[in-house]
Structures are given as structure tokens and as C-alpha cells.
Motif scaffolding. Sequence first.
Motif, PDB file in Angstrom:
ATOM      1  N   MET A  11       0.958  -1.213  -0.063  1.00 53.12           N
ATOM      2  CA  MET A  11      -0.015   0.033   0.076  1.00 53.12           C
ATOM      3  C   MET A  11       0.809   1.348  -0.037  1.00 53.12           C
ATOM      4  O   MET A  11       0.470   2.319  -0.748  1.00 53.12           O
ATOM      5  N   ALA A  12       1.887   1.404   0.722  1.00 47.66           N
ATOM      6  CA  ALA A  12       2.720   2.446   0.739  1.00 47.66           C
ATOM      7  C   ALA A  12       4.088   2.420   1.360  1.00 47.66           C
ATOM      8  O   ALA A  12       4.514   1.338   1.872  1.00 47.66           O
ATOM      9  N   LEU A  13       4.892   3.311   1.122  1.00 45.75           N
ATOM     10  CA  LEU A  13       6.314   3.335   1.598  1.00 45.75           C
ATOM     11  C   LEU A  13       6.313   4.272   2.892  1.00 45.75           C
ATOM     12  O   LEU A  13       6.030   5.421   2.778  1.00 45.75           O
ATOM     13  N   ASP A  14       6.803   3.749   4.095  1.00 44.32           N
ATOM     14  CA  ASP A  14       6.707   4.405   5.181  1.00 44.32           C
ATOM     15  C   ASP A  14       8.326   4.466   5.815  1.00 44.32           C
ATOM     16  O   ASP A  14       9.191   3.807   5.232  1.00 44.32           O
ATOM     17  N   GLY A  15       8.494   5.409   6.911  1.00 40.67           N
ATOM     18  CA  GLY A  15       9.773   5.399   7.238  1.00 40.67           C
ATOM     19  C   GLY A  15       9.893   5.032   8.615  1.00 40.67           C
ATOM     20  O   GLY A  15       8.979   5.453   9.235  1.00 40.67           O
ATOM     21  N   VAL A  16      10.874   4.298   9.076  1.00 44.86           N
ATOM     22  CA  VAL A  16      11.331   4.355  10.614  1.00 44.86           C
ATOM     23  C   VAL A  16      11.852   5.465  10.919  1.00 44.86           C
ATOM     24  O   VAL A  16      13.349   5.692  10.766  1.00 44.86           O
ATOM     25  N   ALA A  17      11.218   6.465  11.699  1.00 49.95           N
ATOM     26  CA  ALA A  17      11.762   7.453  12.224  1.00 49.95           C
ATOM     27  C   ALA A  17      12.606   7.586  13.689  1.00 49.95           C
ATOM     28  O   ALA A  17      12.155   6.750  14.506  1.00 49.95           O
ATOM     29  N   ILE A  18      13.624   8.184  13.609  1.00 46.63           N
ATOM     30  CA  ILE A  18      14.433   8.339  14.913  1.00 46.63           C
ATOM     31  C   ILE A  18      14.170   9.729  15.505  1.00 46.63           C
ATOM     32  O   ILE A  18      14.620  10.777  14.664  1.00 46.63           O
ATOM     33  N   ILE A  19      13.984   9.889  16.607  1.00 45.47           N
ATOM     34  CA  ILE A  19      13.545  11.135  17.171  1.00 45.47           C
ATOM     35  C   ILE A  19      14.450  11.417  18.491  1.00 45.47           C
ATOM     36  O   ILE A  19      14.984  10.351  19.323  1.00 45.47           O
ATOM     37  N   SER A  20      14.618  12.659  18.864  1.00 43.66           N
ATOM     38  CA  SER A  20      15.460  13.115  20.059  1.00 43.66           C
ATOM     39  C   SER A  20      14.523  14.444  20.636  1.00 43.66           C
ATOM     40  O   SER A  20      13.748  14.940  20.007  1.00 43.66           O
ATOM     41  N   ASN A  21      15.128  14.491  21.977  1.00 45.55           N
ATOM     42  CA  ASN A  21      14.581  15.808  22.627  1.00 45.55           C
ATOM     43  C   ASN A  21      14.930  16.888  21.805  1.00 45.55           C
ATOM     44  O   ASN A  21      15.970  17.101  21.387  1.00 45.55           O
ATOM     45  N   THR A  22      13.868  17.940  22.182  1.00 45.19           N
ATOM     46  CA  THR A  22      14.439  19.282  21.467  1.00 45.19           C
ATOM     47  C   THR A  22      15.612  19.937  21.936  1.00 45.19           C
ATOM     48  O   THR A  22      16.358  20.742  21.256  1.00 45.19           O
ATOM     49  N   GLU A  23      15.970  19.657  23.137  1.00 49.82           N
ATOM     50  CA  GLU A  23      17.289  20.304  23.820  1.00 49.82           C
ATOM     51  C   GLU A  23      18.420  19.218  23.707  1.00 49.82           C
ATOM     52  O   GLU A  23      19.550  19.549  24.378  1.00 49.82           O
ATOM     53  N   SER A  24      18.106  18.010  23.045  1.00 39.69           N
ATOM     54  CA  SER A  24      19.309  17.049  22.623  1.00 39.69           C
ATOM     55  C   SER A  24      20.314  17.569  21.948  1.00 39.69           C
ATOM     56  O   SER A  24      20.242  18.245  20.993  1.00 39.69           O
ATOM     57  N   SER A  25      21.652  16.858  22.099  1.00 41.99           N
ATOM     58  CA  SER A  25      22.612  17.528  21.259  1.00 41.99           C
ATOM     59  C   SER A  25      22.757  16.584  20.073  1.00 41.99           C
ATOM     60  O   SER A  25      23.324  16.708  18.947  1.00 41.99           O
ATOM     61  N   LYS A  80      -2.858  16.393  15.404  1.00 42.49           N
ATOM     62  CA  LYS A  80      -2.322  15.525  16.245  1.00 42.49           C
ATOM     63  C   LYS A  80      -0.698  15.285  16.009  1.00 42.49           C
ATOM     64  O   LYS A  80       0.348  15.382  16.840  1.00 42.49           O
ATOM     65  N   SER A  81      -0.646  14.780  14.321  1.00 42.11           N
ATOM     66  CA  SER A  81       0.536  14.692  13.880  1.00 42.11           C
ATOM     67  C   SER A  81       1.837  16.099  14.142  1.00 42.11           C
ATOM     68  O   SER A  81       2.928  15.887  14.618  1.00 42.11           O
ATOM     69  N   GLN A  82       0.852  17.183  13.867  1.00 40.92           N
ATOM     70  CA  GLN A  82       1.829  18.400  13.948  1.00 40.92           C
ATOM     71  C   GLN A  82       2.267  18.796  15.602  1.00 40.92           C
ATOM     72  O   GLN A  82       3.216  19.275  15.548  1.00 40.92           O
ATOM     73  N   SER A  83       1.186  18.291  16.473  1.00 40.21           N
ATOM     74  CA  SER A  83       1.657  18.421  17.947  1.00 40.21           C
ATOM     75  C   SER A  83       2.905  17.815  18.514  1.00 40.21           C
ATOM     76  O   SER A  83       3.664  18.037  18.936  1.00 40.21           O
ATOM     77  N   PHE A  84       2.985  16.466  17.678  1.00 40.13           N
ATOM     78  CA  PHE A  84       4.030  15.600  17.813  1.00 40.13           C
ATOM     79  C   PHE A  84       5.292  16.174  17.348  1.00 40.13           C
ATOM     80  O   PHE A  84       6.385  15.972  17.936  1.00 40.13           O
ATOM     81  N   ILE A  85       5.366  16.524  16.047  1.00 39.31           N
ATOM     82  CA  ILE A  85       6.437  17.203  15.459  1.00 39.31           C
ATOM     83  C   ILE A  85       7.077  18.236  16.197  1.00 39.31           C
ATOM     84  O   ILE A  85       8.118  18.397  16.128  1.00 39.31           O
ATOM     85  N   ASN A  86       6.190  19.058  16.678  1.00 39.77           N
ATOM     86  CA  ASN A  86       6.551  20.326  17.366  1.00 39.77           C
ATOM     87  C   ASN A  86       7.181  19.990  18.717  1.00 39.77           C
ATOM     88  O   ASN A  86       7.955  21.040  19.364  1.00 39.77           O
ATOM     89  N   SER A  87       6.921  18.928  19.248  1.00 42.01           N
ATOM     90  CA  SER A  87       7.554  18.696  20.543  1.00 42.01           C
ATOM     91  C   SER A  87       8.578  17.907  20.650  1.00 42.01           C
ATOM     92  O   SER A  87       9.370  17.769  21.787  1.00 42.01           O
ATOM     93  N   ILE A  88       9.105  17.312  19.510  1.00 46.35           N
ATOM     94  CA  ILE A  88      10.514  16.429  19.447  1.00 46.35           C
ATOM     95  C   ILE A  88      11.384  16.925  18.129  1.00 46.35           C
ATOM     96  O   ILE A  88      10.791  17.761  17.361  1.00 46.35           O
ATOM     97  N   HIS A  89      12.249  16.561  18.141  1.00 53.69           N
ATOM     98  CA  HIS A  89      13.357  16.833  16.744  1.00 53.69           C
ATOM     99  C   HIS A  89      13.583  15.340  16.195  1.00 53.69           C
ATOM    100  O   HIS A  89      13.602  14.254  16.774  1.00 53.69           O
ATOM    101  N   VAL A  90      13.300  15.452  14.652  1.00 52.19           N
ATOM    102  CA  VAL A  90      13.393  14.397  14.036  1.00 52.19           C
ATOM    103  C   VAL A  90      14.958  14.278  13.652  1.00 52.19           C
ATOM    104  O   VAL A  90      15.409  15.221  12.977  1.00 52.19           O
ATOM    105  N   VAL A  91      15.533  13.271  13.826  1.00 47.70           N
ATOM    106  CA  VAL A  91      17.024  13.163  13.669  1.00 47.70           C
ATOM    107  C   VAL A  91      17.325  12.896  12.168  1.00 47.70           C
ATOM    108  O   VAL A  91      16.584  11.827  11.521  1.00 47.70           O
ATOM    109  N   GLY A  92      18.054  13.628  11.552  1.00 48.45           N
ATOM    110  CA  GLY A  92      18.452  13.375  10.137  1.00 48.45           C
ATOM    111  C   GLY A  92      19.338  12.008  10.312  1.00 48.45           C
ATOM    112  O   GLY A  92      20.303  11.876  11.218  1.00 48.45           O
TER     113      GLY A  92
END
Length: 300
Positions: free
Chosen positions: A107-121, A206-218
Motif C-alpha cells: 500500500m505505501a512506503l513508510d519510514g522508521v523515524a529516529i527522534i530526540s529531545n528538542t534540547e538534545s545534542s 495531532k501529527s503536528q503536535s508531535f512534530i513540534n514537541s520533538i526533533h526528527v533526527v537526520g
Amino acid sequence: MKRILIVMCTALALWQCNSQEKQDLPNEGEITIAADESLQPIVEAEVMAYNAHYPKAKLNVVYVPEQRAMSLMMNDSVNVAIVTREATPGEKAVYTSNNIPYLPAKMALDGVAIISNTESSIKNLSVTELKEMFEGQKKTDIKLVFDNSSSSNLNYMIQKLGLKDLKKANIFAADGNKDVIEYIKKNKNAIGVIGGNWISDIDDSKSQSFINSIHVVGISDAKTPDKYYTPTTASLRARKYPFERRVILHTKKGYGLTSAFIRFCCAYIGQLVVEKSGLLPYYIYEREIILEKKPVGKLP
């Protein structure tokens, strides 16, 4: 008396057949779907879209670990399993033994996302650095947080990174992808692993709330060590994001509401839902725009 009994039995059998046919109609009836919990947002979006077109259809969804979803489907406890992998050789053998063709619906191509705290290095990581963290060779003070102990996200990372031993890994099992996000929001010394579809829909509050509260790691890989990608639609389309995975629907039933829902997800409208959710549709449908040159006429 015997003739009356035969007539009654025949009538009962016909009523049961008609009742069963009614349940199997594509636009009404009831089925149960078992879906991997990491795919909940995209599954909810597809179910909502289907019900918008067929309001009489009742689609019950249970969210469980991936292996459990497949087990329930193989045992006929649910009609459909939505997971991130194809059937194992053992599962395919069940299809073969029952003379059922194995036809996984991608059906789709999804990605496994790595996330960190907004204040993380930790803002970017290479695939190699992440593997070293799992092997306990680097950043051992950083906790690796997954949605559950039977996580499809964890299984994916084990296979993708070629991990043999997790005994030295600082791994923590949360209670679902949402719980992973909440944990990362409160802890600087942790990175989370979630389904990308939890943070991919830029139009969903809801998705936007999650995005704004964490950092998506490159993430970068060996091919492009200086370029870091997150699981966006653009990077998935360009096949640049290293941790991509497919969303696949499985069933052992090929009729009625079950097959209609699967076809819907992989057909034009279902694929638009995938695209709107920020994932990459597995089937790309061309959009045709026809422009007609006609005089507008006089305005009043």
C-alpha cells in the motif's frame, strides 16, 4: 410432515446464504483488521476514508505487535493483517496447504523515524553511529526507546543494521509509539524509534503536535555521508532515506468487504490518502488536467 420439514430446511439454508452474502458485500457488513501499532495513523486514515464512501461498512481495528497481527490473520481470528513485512516461509506454507494464492497488497512506503529531545545534542546520526549505539560501543548513556518489546520497529532495526547481540544496548520498551514520543519529550538522554507515519501528516493537528514537541533526527548512510535525511515524502520518493519500509496488507479471504477494503487502499482514493498522510503511495496514479479554451462571454 416429511415434505414440510424438507421445505423448512431448504428455506433456512437459503436464508443463511442470503444473510452471509449480505455480510460479504463491499459496501456493508463487518470485518476485523489487526494492524501493527506503529501504523495506527495511516490505518485510521484509510478506515475513515472507506467509511466516508461506505458508511454501512463496519471496520473493527485492533492494534497489536506485528507478529501478533499476522498470527491472528493466519488463525482466521481477523480478516486482514496490516504490517510492515511479507509473510515468512512458514506463513506462506499455510497458504499453499490451503490452496490459497499468496497475494500481499503493498500500500505505501513508510519510514522508521529516529527522534530526540528538542534540547538534545543529537540532531544527526550516521547509520554507522546508530549501529554502534545498539552494540554498546558509542553513547552508552543514551537510552534507545522502542514502542514495545515485540516492536516491528526494533525488528526492522535489527535486520537493517545487521545486529547480532543486543545485550550491551541500552534499550527501553515503552507502551506504544505515542508513549515513545511522550518519553522523548521529557528525557534529553534518549532517542526514540517510531513509525514515520506518526509524524508525517502536516495537515493533521495531532501529527503536528508531535512534530513540534520533538526533533526528527537526520540520518546519513555510507553513500552520502555528508547528507542527512528524515522520512519526508520527498526523501522517500527519491529513495534517499536509509530506513524505509513497506506497508503491506495480508488476507486469506478473497471476497466481499475484506477484498474491497484492500483494493480501496491500493486504488486511486486509498493512494491519495497515503499521499495526504505524508507517505509515499506504492502505486503512482497520473493526474490528468484538461484545459479547454472557450470564450467566457460577457460578465453581467
